[in-house]
Motif scaffolding. Structure first.
Motif, PDB file in Angstrom:
ATOM      1  N   ALA A 239       0.835  -1.209   0.000  1.00 19.02           N
ATOM      2  CA  ALA A 239       0.000   0.000   0.000  1.00 19.02           C
ATOM      3  C   ALA A 239       0.869   1.258   0.000  1.00 19.02           C
ATOM      4  O   ALA A 239       0.541   2.251  -0.664  1.00 19.02           O
ATOM      5  CB  ALA A 239      -0.925   0.002   1.206  1.00 19.02           C
ATOM      6  N   GLY A 240       1.986   1.217   0.725  1.00 18.05           N
ATOM      7  CA  GLY A 240       2.905   2.367   0.730  1.00 18.05           C
ATOM      8  C   GLY A 240       3.439   2.644  -0.661  1.00 18.05           C
ATOM      9  O   GLY A 240       3.431   3.788  -1.124  1.00 18.05           O
ATOM     10  N   PHE A 241       3.883   1.586  -1.337  1.00 18.27           N
ATOM     11  CA  PHE A 241       4.417   1.793  -2.695  1.00 18.27           C
ATOM     12  C   PHE A 241       3.308   2.159  -3.686  1.00 18.27           C
ATOM     13  O   PHE A 241       3.550   2.898  -4.647  1.00 18.27           O
ATOM     14  CB  PHE A 241       5.202   0.567  -3.152  1.00 18.27           C
ATOM     15  CG  PHE A 241       6.552   0.477  -2.498  1.00 18.27           C
ATOM     16  CD1 PHE A 241       7.532   1.424  -2.779  1.00 18.27           C
ATOM     17  CD2 PHE A 241       6.843  -0.503  -1.578  1.00 18.27           C
ATOM     18  CE1 PHE A 241       8.771   1.379  -2.160  1.00 18.27           C
ATOM     19  CE2 PHE A 241       8.083  -0.567  -0.951  1.00 18.27           C
ATOM     20  CZ  PHE A 241       9.043   0.385  -1.241  1.00 18.27           C
ATOM     21  N   MET A 242       2.087   1.638  -3.443  1.00 12.59           N
ATOM     22  CA  MET A 242       0.947   2.076  -4.272  1.00 12.59           C
ATOM     23  C   MET A 242       0.768   3.587  -4.141  1.00 12.59           C
ATOM     24  O   MET A 242       0.549   4.299  -5.119  1.00 12.59           O
ATOM     25  CB  MET A 242      -0.343   1.363  -3.826  1.00 12.59           C
ATOM     26  CG  MET A 242      -0.467  -0.074  -4.283  1.00 12.59           C
ATOM     27  SD  MET A 242      -1.770  -0.951  -3.395  1.00 12.59           S
ATOM     28  CE  MET A 242      -3.244  -0.198  -4.088  1.00 12.59           C
ATOM     29  N   ASN A 243       0.891   4.074  -2.898  1.00 12.37           N
ATOM     30  CA  ASN A 243       0.702   5.518  -2.679  1.00 12.37           C
ATOM     31  C   ASN A 243       1.820   6.337  -3.326  1.00 12.37           C
ATOM     32  O   ASN A 243       1.586   7.483  -3.728  1.00 12.37           O
ATOM     33  CB  ASN A 243       0.604   5.832  -1.188  1.00 12.37           C
ATOM     34  CG  ASN A 243      -0.105   7.143  -0.946  1.00 12.37           C
ATOM     35  OD1 ASN A 243      -1.038   7.491  -1.670  1.00 12.37           O
ATOM     36  ND2 ASN A 243       0.332   7.891   0.050  1.00 12.37           N
ATOM     37  N   LEU A 244       3.009   5.737  -3.451  1.00 13.52           N
ATOM     38  CA  LEU A 244       4.088   6.435  -4.160  1.00 13.52           C
ATOM     39  C   LEU A 244       3.680   6.671  -5.628  1.00 13.52           C
ATOM     40  O   LEU A 244       3.899   7.756  -6.189  1.00 13.52           O
ATOM     41  CB  LEU A 244       5.376   5.617  -4.091  1.00 13.52           C
ATOM     42  CG  LEU A 244       6.605   6.208  -4.787  1.00 13.52           C
ATOM     43  CD1 LEU A 244       7.019   7.519  -4.133  1.00 13.52           C
ATOM     44  CD2 LEU A 244       7.775   5.231  -4.751  1.00 13.52           C
ATOM     45  N   LEU A 245       3.056   5.654  -6.241  1.00 15.56           N
ATOM     46  CA  LEU A 245       2.571   5.820  -7.619  1.00 15.56           C
ATOM     47  C   LEU A 245       1.479   6.887  -7.683  1.00 15.56           C
ATOM     48  O   LEU A 245       1.440   7.696  -8.618  1.00 15.56           O
ATOM     49  CB  LEU A 245       2.011   4.492  -8.149  1.00 15.56           C
ATOM     50  CG  LEU A 245       3.008   3.370  -8.412  1.00 15.56           C
ATOM     51  CD1 LEU A 245       2.296   2.130  -8.928  1.00 15.56           C
ATOM     52  CD2 LEU A 245       4.056   3.806  -9.424  1.00 15.56           C
ATOM     53  N   VAL A 246       0.580   6.876  -6.686  1.00 16.01           N
ATOM     54  CA  VAL A 246      -0.491   7.879  -6.663  1.00 16.01           C
ATOM     55  C   VAL A 246       0.101   9.283  -6.500  1.00 16.01           C
ATOM     56  O   VAL A 246      -0.358  10.242  -7.133  1.00 16.01           O
ATOM     57  CB  VAL A 246      -1.509   7.567  -5.536  1.00 16.01           C
ATOM     58  CG1 VAL A 246      -2.620   8.615  -5.514  1.00 16.01           C
ATOM     59  CG2 VAL A 246      -2.115   6.191  -5.731  1.00 16.01           C
ATOM     60  N   MET A 247       1.149   9.395  -5.672  1.00 14.24           N
ATOM     61  CA  MET A 247       1.802  10.700  -5.472  1.00 14.24           C
ATOM     62  C   MET A 247       2.411  11.217  -6.778  1.00 14.24           C
ATOM     63  O   MET A 247       2.260  12.391  -7.125  1.00 14.24           O
ATOM     64  CB  MET A 247       2.904  10.592  -4.410  1.00 14.24           C
ATOM     65  CG  MET A 247       2.385  10.524  -2.989  1.00 14.24           C
ATOM     66  SD  MET A 247       3.610   9.880  -1.839  1.00 14.24           S
ATOM     67  CE  MET A 247       4.753  11.220  -1.734  1.00 14.24           C
ATOM     68  N   THR A 248       3.105  10.340  -7.510  1.00 13.38           N
ATOM     69  CA  THR A 248       3.727  10.791  -8.764  1.00 13.38           C
ATOM     70  C   THR A 248       2.660  11.166  -9.781  1.00 13.38           C
ATOM     71  O   THR A 248       2.811  12.138 -10.528  1.00 13.38           O
ATOM     72  CB  THR A 248       4.656   9.706  -9.361  1.00 13.38           C
ATOM     73  OG1 THR A 248       3.937   8.484  -9.470  1.00 13.38           O
ATOM     74  CG2 THR A 248       5.873   9.488  -8.516  1.00 13.38           C
TER      75      THR A 248
ATOM     76  N   TYR B  21      -2.077   1.260 -10.655  1.00 10.59           N
ATOM     77  CA  TYR B  21      -1.182   1.127 -11.809  1.00 10.59           C
ATOM     78  C   TYR B  21      -1.790   1.788 -13.059  1.00 10.59           C
ATOM     79  O   TYR B  21      -1.074   2.367 -13.876  1.00 10.59           O
ATOM     80  CB  TYR B  21      -0.921  -0.365 -12.057  1.00 10.59           C
ATOM     81  CG  TYR B  21      -0.057  -0.661 -13.252  1.00 10.59           C
ATOM     82  CD1 TYR B  21       1.315  -0.421 -13.213  1.00 10.59           C
ATOM     83  CD2 TYR B  21      -0.610  -1.177 -14.424  1.00 10.59           C
ATOM     84  CE1 TYR B  21       2.107  -0.693 -14.318  1.00 10.59           C
ATOM     85  CE2 TYR B  21       0.184  -1.451 -15.529  1.00 10.59           C
ATOM     86  CZ  TYR B  21       1.540  -1.209 -15.468  1.00 10.59           C
ATOM     87  OH  TYR B  21       2.319  -1.474 -16.561  1.00 10.59           O
ATOM     88  N   SER B  22      -3.115   1.724 -13.182  1.00 11.44           N
ATOM     89  CA  SER B  22      -3.784   2.270 -14.374  1.00 11.44           C
ATOM     90  C   SER B  22      -4.119   3.751 -14.228  1.00 11.44           C
ATOM     91  O   SER B  22      -4.654   4.349 -15.170  1.00 11.44           O
ATOM     92  CB  SER B  22      -5.085   1.498 -14.638  1.00 11.44           C
ATOM     93  OG  SER B  22      -4.850   0.124 -14.634  1.00 11.44           O
ATOM     94  N   ALA B  23      -3.840   4.333 -13.066  1.00 13.78           N
ATOM     95  CA  ALA B  23      -4.250   5.717 -12.801  1.00 13.78           C
ATOM     96  C   ALA B  23      -3.812   6.717 -13.872  1.00 13.78           C
ATOM     97  O   ALA B  23      -4.598   7.587 -14.262  1.00 13.78           O
ATOM     98  CB  ALA B  23      -3.747   6.159 -11.432  1.00 13.78           C
ATOM     99  N   PRO B  24      -2.576   6.608 -14.407  1.00 19.01           N
ATOM    100  CA  PRO B  24      -2.179   7.618 -15.398  1.00 19.01           C
ATOM    101  C   PRO B  24      -2.867   7.443 -16.758  1.00 19.01           C
ATOM    102  O   PRO B  24      -2.758   8.315 -17.607  1.00 19.01           O
ATOM    103  CB  PRO B  24      -0.663   7.380 -15.562  1.00 19.01           C
ATOM    104  CG  PRO B  24      -0.255   6.551 -14.408  1.00 19.01           C
ATOM    105  CD  PRO B  24      -1.442   5.737 -14.042  1.00 19.01           C
TER     106      PRO B  24
END
Lengths: 271, 63
Positions: A239-248, B21-24
């Motif tokens: 979940a932490g790394f998922m949030n890193l993707l959401v942040m970017t 993963y698909s967000a962008p």
């Protein structure tokens, strides 16, 4: 000032690039908040902080370098200036000091949380300084680093600020379900830097989760670890790394505006 | 851990990871959820294939 120079300056002295770029108030806030969090945490945990270094490379020539430039001290290392100052304050002589490093102290979870948050925050200040140095206008009207920071604190919030409200709520729900699901599987002990130090480096990327875990559940007494503790730790870290993707992604949406999305190189990929 | 429990955790977790993963790839929640569903099917298919291959290899070569 070049954007890369802004990153380097902030890495060593939080807020220094903001001063040079004509944002003195933001610079003072960056310095006070980042250094304040680090040294407040260090005042609680003291020498014990060094026990949680991700790597030390003991016995190699690089060990001496890491002693004073502790880049293995994650997630504090992005706040490198404060970490180096603390490294110079460190006393490593004798077995008594080694015992002190291993010994947990009162309020250890809060102390380690504060030092960890200072590292994450300085990453965000570096991103902000990099953005300011480019002298660009964001199409959403929101600073990209602010959107990323809001997402760190509450997953999805940055998207809401930048104009993608429904997407932000969906992404935030996805991250929080995985994080708090993991916390439930582990009986509240997934976020525990004393028990699972390396995993904490991923968990700290989900702000609200790691704050809740460290302040509320990590200190709860237990006689034996729950059956699915390892599953819980894994889910919280994912979940932490998922949030890193959401942040970017929040950074990009704030930068390019609410209608922005990426067209994949292979258009079939999206299908 | 029973197989049913593993599947009950794995499937929703993969879908939630695929959402992020698909967000962008889409500007709306509906678009992201649809792309994530397609990607989840793809990932689950590959997972079943890999796990089945490992079971077959284990049955053939391990005593």
């Amino acid at each position: 000032m070049q954007p890369s120079q802004a990153i380097l300056a902030t890495l060593f002295v939080p807020g220094s690039a903001h001063f040079v770029l004509g944002r003195p108030v933001r610079g003072v806030v960056a310095l006070v908040v980042t250094a304040g969090l680090f040294f407040a945490g260090y005042a609680i945990v003291g020498q014990h902080l060094w026990y949680h270094a991700l790597f030390t490379l003991t016995g190699t020539w690089f060990e001496g370098v890491l002693r004073f430039v502790p880049i293995g001290m994650l997630p504090e290392a992005p706040n490198l200036g404060c970490t180096i100052v603390a490294a110079f304050l460190r006393d490593t002589t004798g077995p008594e000091m080694m015992r002190l490093e291993r010994m947990p102290v009162d309020g250890v979870h809060l102390g380690l949380l504060l030092t960890a948050c200072s590292g994450v925050l300085n990453c965000l200040w570096m991103a902000d300084a990099h953005w300011l140095a480019q002298n660009r206008e964001s199409k959403s009207g929101v600073s990209p680093a602010l959107a990323a920071g809001a997402t760190w604190l509450v997953p999805g919030w940055g998207h809401v600020m930048a104009g993608q409200k429904d997407k932000g709520i969906l992404l935030g729900a996805a991250v929080l379900i995985v994080f708090f699901g993991g916390l439930a599987f582990s009986g509240g002990h997934a976020v525990d830097r004393v028990l699972a130090s390396a995993w904490f480096d991923g968990e700290v990327l989900c702000g609200v989760g790691v704050i809740f875990g460290s302040v509320v559940t990590a200190g709860m007494r237990f006689e034996a670890l729950p059956l699915h503790w390892d599953l819980g730790v894994t889910l919280c870290t994912v979940a932490g790394f998922m949030n890193l993707l959401v942040m970017t992604n929040a950074y990009t949406v704030a930068e390019d505006g609410p209608d922005s999305f990426v067209v994949p190189l292979d258009a079939e990929e999206a299908k | 851990m029973s197989l049913l429990f593993r599947i009950a955790v794995f499937l929703p977790a993969v879908y939630l990871v695929m959402i992020v993963y698909s967000a962008p790839l889409a500007p709306t929640a509906k678009g992201v959820a649809e792309i994530a569903a397609r990607k989840t099917v793809k990932v689950v298919g590959w997972t079943v294939l890999i796990v089945a291959s490992m079971w077959i290899l284990a049955a053939l070569f391990l005593p």
